[in-house]
Scaffold this motif. Structure first.
Motif, PDB file in Angstrom:
ATOM      1  N   GLU A 136       0.876  -1.222   0.162  1.00  0.00           N
ATOM      2  CA  GLU A 136      -0.058  -0.068  -0.029  1.00  0.00           C
ATOM      3  C   GLU A 136       0.718   0.979  -0.056  1.00  0.00           C
ATOM      4  OE1 GLU A 136      -2.539  -0.584   3.420  1.00  0.00           O
ATOM      5  OE2 GLU A 136      -1.208   0.502   4.783  1.00  0.00           O
ATOM      6  N   ASN A 137       2.197   1.081   0.596  1.00  0.00           N
ATOM      7  CA  ASN A 137       2.966   2.222   0.573  1.00  0.00           C
ATOM      8  C   ASN A 137       3.794   2.455  -0.681  1.00  0.00           C
ATOM      9  OD1 ASN A 137       2.099   3.788   3.162  1.00  0.00           O
ATOM     10  ND2 ASN A 137       2.907   2.187   3.899  1.00  0.00           N
ATOM     11  N   LEU A 187       2.132   2.087  -3.733  1.00  0.00           N
ATOM     12  CA  LEU A 187       1.345   2.606  -4.852  1.00  0.00           C
ATOM     13  C   LEU A 187       1.415   3.942  -5.042  1.00  0.00           C
ATOM     14  CD1 LEU A 187      -2.062   0.913  -3.904  1.00  0.00           C
ATOM     15  CD2 LEU A 187      -0.831   0.320  -5.929  1.00  0.00           C
ATOM     16  N   TRP A 219       0.399   7.385  -7.931  1.00  0.00           N
ATOM     17  CA  TRP A 219      -1.082   7.914  -8.323  1.00  0.00           C
ATOM     18  C   TRP A 219      -1.037   7.211  -9.824  1.00  0.00           C
ATOM     19  CZ3 TRP A 219      -0.971  10.743 -12.919  1.00  0.00           C
ATOM     20  CH2 TRP A 219       0.185  11.280 -13.369  1.00  0.00           C
ATOM     21  N   LEU A 251      -3.101   4.065  -9.943  1.00  0.00           N
ATOM     22  CA  LEU A 251      -4.944   3.786  -9.631  1.00  0.00           C
ATOM     23  C   LEU A 251      -5.649   3.939 -10.985  1.00  0.00           C
ATOM     24  CD1 LEU A 251      -4.957   6.587  -6.830  1.00  0.00           C
ATOM     25  CD2 LEU A 251      -5.044   4.244  -6.593  1.00  0.00           C
ATOM     26  N   GLU A 252      -6.788   3.219 -10.716  1.00  0.00           N
ATOM     27  CA  GLU A 252      -7.639   3.104 -12.103  1.00  0.00           C
ATOM     28  C   GLU A 252      -8.308   4.598 -11.891  1.00  0.00           C
ATOM     29  OE1 GLU A 252      -8.115   1.430 -14.496  1.00  0.00           O
ATOM     30  OE2 GLU A 252      -7.743  -0.742 -13.972  1.00  0.00           O
ATOM     31  N   GLY A 280     -10.067   6.052  -8.825  1.00  0.00           N
ATOM     32  CA  GLY A 280      -9.705   5.295  -7.575  1.00  0.00           C
ATOM     33  C   GLY A 280     -10.604   3.981  -7.885  1.00  0.00           C
ATOM     34  N   ILE A 281     -11.378   3.725  -8.908  1.00  0.00           N
ATOM     35  CA  ILE A 281     -12.209   2.557  -9.011  1.00  0.00           C
ATOM     36  C   ILE A 281     -11.326   1.156  -8.504  1.00  0.00           C
ATOM     37  CG2 ILE A 281     -13.432   1.198 -10.692  1.00  0.00           C
ATOM     38  CD1 ILE A 281     -14.269   3.591 -11.955  1.00  0.00           C
ATOM     39  N   VAL A 282     -12.246   0.543  -7.723  1.00  0.00           N
ATOM     40  CA  VAL A 282     -11.622  -0.835  -7.473  1.00  0.00           C
ATOM     41  C   VAL A 282     -12.158  -1.867  -8.314  1.00  0.00           C
ATOM     42  CG1 VAL A 282     -11.394  -2.451  -5.589  1.00  0.00           C
ATOM     43  CG2 VAL A 282     -11.126   0.004  -5.120  1.00  0.00           C
ATOM     44  N   THR A 283     -11.558  -2.520  -9.064  1.00  0.00           N
ATOM     45  CA  THR A 283     -11.934  -3.546  -9.928  1.00  0.00           C
ATOM     46  C   THR A 283     -12.002  -4.945  -9.625  1.00  0.00           C
ATOM     47  OG1 THR A 283     -10.016  -3.588 -11.068  1.00  0.00           O
ATOM     48  CG2 THR A 283     -11.546  -2.192 -11.969  1.00  0.00           C
ATOM     49  N   PRO A 325     -13.040  -7.256  -6.902  1.00  0.00           N
ATOM     50  CA  PRO A 325     -13.986  -7.464  -5.510  1.00  0.00           C
ATOM     51  C   PRO A 325     -13.573  -7.901  -4.373  1.00  0.00           C
ATOM     52  CG  PRO A 325     -14.851  -8.470  -7.482  1.00  0.00           C
ATOM     53  CD  PRO A 325     -13.529  -8.309  -7.771  1.00  0.00           C
ATOM     54  N   TYR A 357      -7.174  -5.121   4.031  1.00  0.00           N
ATOM     55  CA  TYR A 357      -7.192  -3.920   4.826  1.00  0.00           C
ATOM     56  C   TYR A 357      -6.807  -4.324   6.211  1.00  0.00           C
ATOM     57  CZ  TYR A 357      -7.930   0.727   6.567  1.00  0.00           C
ATOM     58  OH  TYR A 357      -7.931   2.062   7.093  1.00  0.00           O
ATOM     59  N   PRO A 408     -18.436  -6.576 -11.475  1.00  0.00           N
ATOM     60  CA  PRO A 408     -18.648  -5.531 -10.460  1.00  0.00           C
ATOM     61  C   PRO A 408     -17.412  -4.633 -10.126  1.00  0.00           C
ATOM     62  CG  PRO A 408     -18.430  -7.877  -9.429  1.00  0.00           C
ATOM     63  CD  PRO A 408     -18.615  -8.077 -10.909  1.00  0.00           C
ATOM     64  N   VAL A 409     -17.583  -3.425  -9.927  1.00  0.00           N
ATOM     65  CA  VAL A 409     -16.415  -2.403  -9.471  1.00  0.00           C
ATOM     66  C   VAL A 409     -17.005  -1.779  -8.200  1.00  0.00           C
ATOM     67  CG1 VAL A 409     -15.505  -2.182 -11.728  1.00  0.00           C
ATOM     68  CG2 VAL A 409     -17.215  -0.765 -10.905  1.00  0.00           C
ATOM     69  N   SER A 410     -15.983  -1.396  -7.458  1.00  0.00           N
ATOM     70  CA  SER A 410     -16.516  -0.471  -6.276  1.00  0.00           C
ATOM     71  C   SER A 410     -16.054   0.998  -6.742  1.00  0.00           C
ATOM     72  CB  SER A 410     -15.646  -0.971  -4.938  1.00  0.00           C
ATOM     73  OG  SER A 410     -16.287  -2.202  -4.808  1.00  0.00           O
ATOM     74  N   ASP A 420     -14.652   4.777  -3.172  1.00  0.00           N
ATOM     75  CA  ASP A 420     -14.173   3.854  -2.011  1.00  0.00           C
ATOM     76  C   ASP A 420     -13.572   4.824  -1.049  1.00  0.00           C
ATOM     77  OD1 ASP A 420     -14.196   0.729  -2.862  1.00  0.00           O
ATOM     78  OD2 ASP A 420     -13.738   2.115  -4.584  1.00  0.00           O
ATOM     79  N   PHE A 448      -2.851   6.475   3.368  1.00  0.00           N
ATOM     80  CA  PHE A 448      -1.665   5.971   2.458  1.00  0.00           C
ATOM     81  C   PHE A 448      -2.179   6.253   0.790  1.00  0.00           C
ATOM     82  CE2 PHE A 448      -4.365   2.141   2.376  1.00  0.00           C
ATOM     83  CZ  PHE A 448      -3.946   1.535   1.203  1.00  0.00           C
ATOM     84  N   GLU A 507      -2.411  10.227  -3.398  1.00  0.00           N
ATOM     85  CA  GLU A 507      -2.296  10.013  -4.777  1.00  0.00           C
ATOM     86  C   GLU A 507      -3.684   9.999  -5.576  1.00  0.00           C
ATOM     87  OE1 GLU A 507      -0.872   8.375  -1.998  1.00  0.00           O
ATOM     88  OE2 GLU A 507       1.154   8.665  -2.604  1.00  0.00           O
TER      89      GLU A 507
END
Lengths: 98, 392
Positions: A6-7, A9, A11, A14-15, A18-21, A23, A29, B206-208, B211, B216, B220
């Motif tokens: 995580e430290n 990553l 910019w 990121l998608e 910041g979309i998380v693809t 699931p 975390y 599916p995507v989120s 978020d 951290f 960014e």
């Protein structure tokens, strides 16, 4: 997203937005590092009722290999609710060191 | 079919532009002076002339929230608001830009309460300047229609994917009936390709979105947004160039009117620029070397273009239609001073605030602003900025 710590990553990693693809990655975390106290166990007193598991707001308590209920310290935030609710006083909260 | 020239209320023409862009969803709440825009769109949908979902929400906060959802689903999304409505949307505006959703919104600029004013100024626009939206200012009905069309193309460009606000002055533009060239629908269709949002909400994939961003990663995420908004300037310019080629009307980030080699420049934003231009004609006829510069692209701020167009002048008078109460000068002037700070050659920048809450500035008014501005530049003033036309 590339597999990076995580430290690490940047910019650029990121998608858009910041979309998380991927699931379910919230399980990566580590909420355990929020903790200032941790549960300790005297399993001789444990009757395996599982009440601590029901009360745990983090959902991080599971039976261990002996069937005693124990928090996963990767997620446990140290709230102490399990220690308060335990009938047989198995759990004692102690200060985290360092 | 050729483009046709029609006499039309500007708000209605905006509705027609959104229809030509074939929007999928309109989620909006009526508020003066924007009401006629969404009223017309509601009619178009109800009459079956526009195949879109019209969501009559209960507030502007809900309007923008519904827009988030529809845009995230990959639908072309439009809304409009003004003044207090834009304020009520405020927190959701940040979410739209941070989530990189290509929503297009027209804002019929209106003063903010209190005292209650439904009339126009730029207080609402200035309050949302840091929300991360691309923001364009327009001067007349034709410019609004053209820039609404451009807004869809810019917002949905894969290099951009950011929401766009098109500002038009409340009443002075929104309620005017003007001759407007409505382009041919087929030409518009070619100009705005179908929206292909890269990660539309889809149960099968599916995507989120939006978020949780712990310390951290928050910096960014915000920096990525900053870079993209700055880079969007090239796409905005490219879009205007392409629009010029296809429709023969030309736009650029900082536009001039008789300003080349001018000793004194006046800078304006929005519809008052046209009155200011008439004042420039008058003072030019008197032999004075004075020109006009109009800021069209407000976000991303066109630093290079602005510097190039104003740095040779001796005096630059900036008219703001909003106050930064207790702050340095008018908000636009403040940014212009900041953009020019440290430049080897720069004009003396004078801030004048006027036209608040719908008060007109006439041609004579602009002449007075110019003379006052020159006087302040030469002799100084006790005030950080001058306010025009306030009765003492």
């Amino acid at each position: 997203m590339p597999k990076k710590g995580e430290n690490e990553l940047t910019w650029r990693d990121l998608e858009i937005g910041g979309i998380v693809t991927e699931p379910g990655n919230a399980s990566q975390y580590q909420t355990g590092d929020w903790r200032s106290q941790k549960p300790t166990y005297d399993f001789d007193r444990c009757i395996k009722c599982g009440l601590c598991q029901l009360f745990c707001p983090e959902g991080c308590v599971e039976p261990n290999s002996d069937g005693h209920f124990e928090a996963d310290l990767y997620y446990c935030k140290g709230c102490g609710i399990c220690a308060r609710e335990c009938w047989t006083k198995v759990i004692t909260m102690v200060e985290e060191e360092g | 079919m050729m483009a046709k020239r029609v006499g039309m209320e500007v708000s209605v023409a905006i509705g027609e532009a959104a229809k030509m862009a074939n929007v999928d969803v309109v989620a909006a709440y009526p508020i003066t002076p924007q009401t006629h825009i969404v009223e017309h769109l509601a009619e178009l949908v109800a009459d079956g002339e526009l195949d879109a979902e019209y969501i009559p929400v209960e507030s502007e906060h809900s309007a923008m929230s519904a827009c988030l959802g529809s845009s995230a689903a990959g639908a072309r999304t439009f809304t409009a608001t003004a003044g207090q409505g834009l304020e009520l949307m405020h927190e959701v505006l940040y979410v739209a830009s941070s989530m990189r959703l290509p929503i297009v919104m027209t804002v019929a600029n209106r003063a903010l309460s209190a005292p209650l004013s439904v009339w126009g100024d730029h207080s609402d626009a200035m309050a949302v300047r840091d929300t991360g939206w691309i923001q364009l200012f327009t001067e007349n009905g034709q410019e609004v229609v053209d820039n609404v069309l451009c807004a869809f193309r810019i917002a949905e460009d894969q290099r951009v994917l950011l929401p766009v606000m098109v500002h038009l002055d409340g009443f002075h533009l929104s309620h005017m009936i003007e001759p407007i060239l409505l382009p041919e629908v087929e030409a518009v269709k070619r100009f705005i390709p179908p929206l292909k949002y890269p990660f539309p909400l889809d149960p099968l994939k599916p995507v989120s979105m939006g978020d949780f961003g712990p310390p951290f990663i928050y910096s960014e995420a915000k920096w990525a947004q900053e870079v993209k908004l700055r880079e969007a300037k090239d796409v905005v310019v490219e879009c205007w160039q392409e629009f010029g080629k296809q429709f023969q009307r030309h736009y650029s980030p900082v536009e001039e009117y008789r300003s080349e080699g001018a000793d004194v420049l006046l800078l304006t934003m929005g519809s008052y620029s046209e009155t200011a231009a008439a004042a420039i004609d008058k003072v030019r006829a008197e032999g004075k070397n004075i020109g006009l510069v109009r800021l069209r692209l407000w976000r991303p701020f066109p630093f290079a273009e602005l510097r190039q167009k104003v740095s040779q002048a001796r005096v630059l008078i900036v008219l703001d239609r909003a106050l930064s109460i207790g702050g340095p000068v008018g908000p636009v002037c403040s940014e212009i001073r900041s953009a020019l700070y440290g430049q080897a050659k720069q004009p003396k920048v004078v801030s004048i605030v006027g036209g608040l809450g719908g008060r007109d500035i006439s041609v004579a008014g602009f002449e007075a602003i110019i003379s006052r501005g020159i006087k302040v530049a030469e002799k100084g003033s006790r005030n950080e900025f001058e306010i025009f036309g306030v009765r003492e």
